[in-house]
Scaffold this active site. Sequence first.
Site, PDB file in Angstrom:
ATOM      1  N   SER A   1      -9.886   2.450   2.861  1.00  0.00           N
ATOM      2  CA  SER A   1      -8.986   3.102   1.930  1.00  0.00           C
ATOM      3  C   SER A   1      -8.066   2.128   1.188  1.00  0.00           C
ATOM      4  O   SER A   1      -7.459   2.500   0.189  1.00  0.00           O
ATOM      5  CB  SER A   1      -8.111   4.095   2.705  1.00  0.00           C
ATOM      6  OG  SER A   1      -7.255   3.424   3.630  1.00  0.00           O
TER       7      SER A   1
ATOM      8  N   LYS B   1       0.845  -1.189   0.000  1.00  0.00           N
ATOM      9  CA  LYS B   1       0.000   0.000   0.000  1.00  0.00           C
ATOM     10  C   LYS B   1       0.883   1.243   0.000  1.00  0.00           C
ATOM     11  O   LYS B   1       1.864   1.310   0.743  1.00  0.00           O
ATOM     12  CB  LYS B   1      -0.913  -0.024   1.238  1.00  0.00           C
ATOM     13  CG  LYS B   1      -1.944   1.104   1.272  1.00  0.00           C
ATOM     14  CD  LYS B   1      -2.873   0.965   2.481  1.00  0.00           C
ATOM     15  CE  LYS B   1      -3.911   2.079   2.531  1.00  0.00           C
ATOM     16  NZ  LYS B   1      -4.838   1.942   3.683  1.00  0.00           N
TER      17      LYS B   1
ATOM     18  N   SER C   1     -10.336   0.289   7.231  1.00  0.00           N
ATOM     19  CA  SER C   1      -9.752   0.345   5.888  1.00  0.00           C
ATOM     20  C   SER C   1      -9.062  -0.921   5.415  1.00  0.00           C
ATOM     21  O   SER C   1      -8.628  -0.994   4.275  1.00  0.00           O
ATOM     22  CB  SER C   1      -8.773   1.520   5.791  1.00  0.00           C
ATOM     23  OG  SER C   1      -9.458   2.743   5.771  1.00  0.00           O
TER      24      SER C   1
END
Length: 499
Positions: free
Chosen positions: A165, A80, A189
Site C-alpha cells: 500500500s 505516508k 506494504s
Amino acid sequence: MTALTDLTVTALRDGVAQGEFTATEVATAFNAAVAEAQGALNAFIVTTPEKALDAAARVDADRAAGKPLGKLAGVPIGMKDLFATQGTQTTAASHILEGFVPQYESTVSQKLWDAGAGMLGKLNLDQFAMGSSNETSAFGNVISPWRRPDGQGGLDTAALAPGGSSGGSSAAVAARIVPAATGTDTGGSIRQPAAFTGISGIKPTYGRCSRWGIVAFASSLDQAGPMARDVADCALLLETMAGFDPKDSTSLNLPVPDWSAALSADLRGKKVGIPREYRIEGLNADVAKSWDDGIAWLKDAGAEVVDVSLPHTKYALPTYYIIAPAEASSNLARYDGVRYGLRDLPDHAGLQDMYAATRAAGFGAEVKRRILIGTYVLSAGFYDAYYTQAQKVRTLIARDFTEAFAQCDVILTPTAPSSAFALGEKSADPLEMYLNDVFSVPASLAGLPAMSVPAGLDSTGLPLGLHLIGKPFDEQGVLNAGLALEQRAAFTARPKKWW
C-alpha cells in the site's frame, strides 16, 4: 555538482552539518521537485512545502548558533498519510476521513521531527493500506515513475503500479522527489512497493516502532518502517523511528541499537537459509535468476548457504486474508459518522441509517470487501471454523521460522513474484492481486524483521527486489545482509524522467 535531490539522506545530513549547503536550500530543491512531479505521479495527497521550509529554518538557525544537530537535521521526508500529523489532514486515502485534521502527532512522526527532519507532505496509499497496487485510494492512483522501454530508445506509455500500500512512498523515493519516506507494512506494504520501484525498505520486528497515532488496519500485523534509496539510509531512519512507547501496549521495551554504526557487509561465519517451498510452480524466470544471483552474492560476502524448510508457507496467504480482514472489520467499526470524518445523514434517518449511509459513501470497494470478509469470519457460526483455525496456523508458521533459524541466521527469498504490472491489469481479480504478497506475508504473520533490496532489472527493464528475513529483534543481521547484496548488485538504475 550533484543535484541536491540526487543525494542520499546521509549525504544531505552531513552536507548541512558541514555547511556545504543549507537546510533551506535542500527543502527548496525538494519542494520544487514535488511540485513538478505531483501532477503526473499523484504521489502526495497533501503537500506541505511550508512545513519543510519551517523545519529547515530551525536547523539553519541551530547550526548558526552552534547548537548540536539531530540525526536527520536538514532532511525533508515524505510521510505516508496513515500517520497522524498535528494540524495537517490525515485521511488514510479514504473519503471517510477526508478533512480530518488531527490535534496530535503520531509517535513515529514526532521522533522524526525531533531528529530535525521536515515534512514535504502526506503521501498517497491504498485506502486504509488495503491493496498491492495503489489503485484503491479515494484520491486517485499513484503512477510509478518507472516505464517499460519501448524497444526504440523511448518509453512505453502504459502506467505501471508503484506497489502497495505504500505506493506514494515508493514512487516519491524512486522519482527523487523525496530522499526518504515512511511506510507501513501489514503483509508486505513496505517491501513489495520497494521492489517494484528499485528502492530499499525494511519492516522491523513487530513492536519496534510504535503504532500510536497510525491509522489501524490489522493491529497484530501493522508495523511502521522506512523506505529510502539505500540500506544505510534505512538503518539511519529506523534508528530514529524505533523505540519504546508506553502509549502502545505492543511496543517493545528494548534499547534501540546503533544499526548504522554497526553496518557490515562481511558475512563470514553467517548462514543464509533458502526455503525450498518458495520455489513455487511457474516462478517467473527473471525472478528465479535474481534469486540465484542473490545466493551467489551472499556466498561471495562469506556466508554459507543452507537449505531450509518452511512447510506451512502454502497456508500463509489464506491465513493472512482471514486474520487481517477480521482485525480490520473491528478497527474500522469506529468510522460511524458520529465523532469525526464524513457524516452522511439522509432525511428523516435514524442512527443505524446514518451509520450505513456514512460507511457506504465513505469506504471504497476493497475496504468494504475486507470488512465483509472480516465480519463473516468473526460471526458466531464461523468464528471457530475460520478465525480460530487461522490463528492456529499462524502459530505453526511462526514455529517453522523458529526451526529454520536454528540452522541459519537470515533467510533469502524474492520479494514479489513479478516486476511491476500495469495499472488495471490485476484489479478485476482480487485473488490475483492478493498473490502479490505470497513471499512477504509469512514474515508479517511471524512478526519478523524483513527487508527488500534492489537486485537488478528484469528482461523488460523493470526493477526486481531480493527479500531478507531475520530472527526476531535482529534488524542488524537483515541490514548487514542487505548491504552485502546492495554492494554486489551495484544497482544504479533509475527511472527515465518523463514527468
